[in-house]
Motif scaffolding. Structure first.
Motif, PDB file in Angstrom:
ATOM      1  N   VAL A   1       9.896 -30.085 -74.462  1.00  0.00           N
ATOM      2  CA  VAL A   1      10.228 -30.823 -75.679  1.00  0.00           C
ATOM      3  C   VAL A   1      10.568 -32.259 -75.304  1.00  0.00           C
ATOM      4  O   VAL A   1      11.333 -32.491 -74.357  1.00  0.00           O
ATOM      5  CB  VAL A   1      11.427 -30.195 -76.410  1.00  0.00           C
ATOM      6  CG1 VAL A   1      11.830 -31.038 -77.609  1.00  0.00           C
ATOM      7  CG2 VAL A   1      11.096 -28.784 -76.862  1.00  0.00           C
ATOM      8  N   VAL A   2       9.994 -33.222 -76.018  1.00  0.00           N
ATOM      9  CA  VAL A   2      10.366 -34.623 -75.873  1.00  0.00           C
ATOM     10  C   VAL A   2      11.145 -35.006 -77.127  1.00  0.00           C
ATOM     11  O   VAL A   2      10.642 -34.852 -78.239  1.00  0.00           O
ATOM     12  CB  VAL A   2       9.129 -35.529 -75.714  1.00  0.00           C
ATOM     13  CG1 VAL A   2       9.549 -36.998 -75.632  1.00  0.00           C
ATOM     14  CG2 VAL A   2       8.338 -35.138 -74.471  1.00  0.00           C
ATOM     15  N   SER A   3      12.372 -35.469 -76.945  1.00  0.00           N
ATOM     16  CA  SER A   3      13.199 -35.812 -78.100  1.00  0.00           C
ATOM     17  C   SER A   3      13.682 -37.252 -77.987  1.00  0.00           C
ATOM     18  O   SER A   3      13.562 -37.889 -76.946  1.00  0.00           O
ATOM     19  CB  SER A   3      14.400 -34.856 -78.193  1.00  0.00           C
ATOM     20  OG  SER A   3      15.202 -34.954 -77.029  1.00  0.00           O
ATOM     21  N   GLY A   4      14.233 -37.754 -79.084  1.00  0.00           N
ATOM     22  CA  GLY A   4      14.735 -39.124 -79.088  1.00  0.00           C
ATOM     23  C   GLY A   4      13.761 -40.053 -79.784  1.00  0.00           C
ATOM     24  O   GLY A   4      13.303 -39.776 -80.897  1.00  0.00           O
ATOM     25  N   PHE A   5      13.441 -41.170 -79.134  1.00  0.00           N
ATOM     26  CA  PHE A   5      12.584 -42.208 -79.710  1.00  0.00           C
ATOM     27  C   PHE A   5      11.127 -41.785 -79.557  1.00  0.00           C
ATOM     28  O   PHE A   5      10.434 -42.166 -78.608  1.00  0.00           O
ATOM     29  CB  PHE A   5      12.848 -43.538 -79.010  1.00  0.00           C
ATOM     30  CG  PHE A   5      12.144 -44.710 -79.636  1.00  0.00           C
ATOM     31  CD1 PHE A   5      12.371 -45.067 -80.959  1.00  0.00           C
ATOM     32  CD2 PHE A   5      11.263 -45.464 -78.890  1.00  0.00           C
ATOM     33  CE1 PHE A   5      11.720 -46.152 -81.527  1.00  0.00           C
ATOM     34  CE2 PHE A   5      10.604 -46.555 -79.435  1.00  0.00           C
ATOM     35  CZ  PHE A   5      10.845 -46.895 -80.769  1.00  0.00           C
ATOM     36  N   THR A   6      10.652 -40.930 -80.473  1.00  0.00           N
ATOM     37  CA  THR A   6       9.313 -40.356 -80.343  1.00  0.00           C
ATOM     38  C   THR A   6       8.560 -40.445 -81.663  1.00  0.00           C
ATOM     39  O   THR A   6       9.150 -40.580 -82.738  1.00  0.00           O
ATOM     40  CB  THR A   6       9.383 -38.873 -79.934  1.00  0.00           C
ATOM     41  OG1 THR A   6      10.005 -38.131 -80.999  1.00  0.00           O
ATOM     42  CG2 THR A   6      10.170 -38.691 -78.663  1.00  0.00           C
TER      43      THR A   6
END
Length: 440
Positions: free
Chosen positions: A226-231
């Motif tokens: 999972v890539v989270s944050g400023f995406t």
């Protein structure tokens, strides 16, 4: 001083002859079931233990019988108590009873490519394909190959050999065991056009990369991280407005939305949003055998089905039988584990821990996972029986083997992945492990 050579000779004479041991009715029955080679190897090993003084001559047949496998394979049956519903190291999805029965039927001669009414050759796997088409009515046509990577490779070779595939940098994933999506695509002759950055991609990035050399835009679900944050990502429904086909590799094999997995892409939704083709695995969230699913536009699927590589990627009758039974039969074990009632899991854990209190067991709340490269980050509340850590190895060495997980200096046997009908077997396995530890 005793004559060691004479003692050795006496010891060898005391070892029962191979033919005499093999004449034991129990071993003769085992040879008929497992094959003579396996039984003879077990007898030879038991004879060696007798020569070494570890067994009495009268114990050789019993030792050989105890050493025989459950079946004529080096694989061992495992009770999955890890709490990982689709565990790659344990063979991913366990098949349902209906699927196992279908495999047993298909193991003999079947009408897999024969029309019994006419006596002529018929289409291979028609039943499984019809079941898959019925499960995903939004697909114009369906095809099945031997795994998910093969489905994507076939699509790429058939549509994009010598051409470009546009793919977001954030979706250039490694799918396991060192295999990577970009390398897979390039190995069958496609050229990648990477767009966006690791964490952000926009529709304009795709549009700028699409030209006359573009075969399709590929949307890959990053199913194991999972890539989270400023995406930011671009959904299929927006990509479908581009002047080239969209291929959606959803990975985990979810055919329709599931309320417990709101972030997991599914085939039906991707097709409704405009994907020309969807590729997926059959042995993950679908809960069937290892297979690659290819669904979508009829013209594209039919062309890929006739591609020369499709012959090399075809599945056998066992896979077709198991897939059809999974699609048409009762709830598969994967779905049953996902939907297990947490309160019922707690009750089971408490009851088992109470029966095993004398060996240091207790019950504990735990968190299970979907696993198998699907639904990363999704936590499933569960319950476990916990034991002292030395039980981990003892249970793995048992028959059946029981595999749990170690957390905070305790072995957890997570019941979300243990069907209720295996509770008695789990109890017996822990008792046997306790006896083995006590003996050691």
């Amino acid at each position: 001083m005793p004559d060691r050579r004479s003692a050795a000779t006496d010891s060898r004479r005391a070892v029962p002859r191979t033919d005499a041991v093999l004449a034991d009715p129990r071993l003769a029955t085992a040879a008929a079931r497992l094959g003579g080679r396996l039984v003879k190897e077990a007898v030879t090993a038991a004879q060696a233990r007798c020569r070494a003084g570890d067994l009495e001559p009268g114990e050789v047949a019993d030792a050989a019988l105890a050493a025989l496998p459950e079946a004529a394979t080096s694989l061992h049956r495992v009770v999955n108590a890890t709490g990982v519903v689709v565990h790659t190291n344990l063979g991913r999805a366990p098949l349902s009873a209906a699927a196992r029965e279908a495999v047993a039927l298909a193991a003999g001669p079947t009408d897999v490519e024969l029309d019994l009414a006419t006596g002529r050759r018929g289409p291979g796997g028609a039943g499984a394909l019809a079941a898959l088409a019925a499960a995903v009515p939004d697909a114009g046509a369906v095809h099945v190959v031997n795994n998910g990577a093969a489905a994507l490779a076939l699509v790429t070779l058939g549509l994009a050999a010598g051409r470009n595939v546009v793919l977001s940098r954030g979706e250039m994933v490694e799918i396991g065991d060192g295999f990577r999506i970009p390398e897979l695509l390039e190995s069958v002759g496609a050229t990648l056009r990477e767009v966006g950055t690791t964490n952000r991609v926009r529709l304009a990035d795709y549009a700028a990369a699409v030209d006359g050399a573009t075969a399709f835009v590929l949307k890959v679900h990053p199913s194991n991280f999972v890539v989270s944050g400023f995406t930011s990502t671009v959904p299929v429904r927006e990509l479908a407005g581009l002047p080239v086909p969209v291929v959606a590799d959803i990975g985990s094999g979810l055919l329709a939305p599931h309320p417990l997995l709101p972030g997991e892409p599914d085939a039906a939704t991707a097709l409704r949003e405009g994907a020309a083709l969807v590729t997926a695995s059959g042995d993950k969230l679908l809960g069937g055998p290892q297979a690659g699913l290819l669904l979508g536009r009829a013209d594209l699927v039919q062309a890929l089905r006739r591609h020369p590589l499709a012959r090399a990627l075809r599945v056998d009758k066992l896979t077709l039988a198991a897939l059809e039974a999974t699609l048409t039969g009762p709830t598969a074990p994967v779905r049953a584990a996902l939907e297990a009632d947490t309160a019922a899991l707690r009750r089971r854990a408490g009851a088992l821990a109470g029966l095993l209190a004398d060996v240091g067991a207790d019950a504990r709340a735990s968190v299970a996972a979907v696993g198998g490269g699907g639904a990363p980050g999704v936590e499933l509340p569960s319950a476990a029986v916990t034991l002292p850590v030395p039980f981990a190895e003892a249970l793995r060495r048992g028959r059946p083997a029981v595999v749990g997980r170690v957390e905070r200096d305790r072995l957890l046997l997570d019941l979300r992945t243990v069907p209720p009908e295996q509770d008695e077997e789990l109890l017996a396995a822990v008792r046997a492990a306790a006896a083995a530890l006590a003996g050691a």
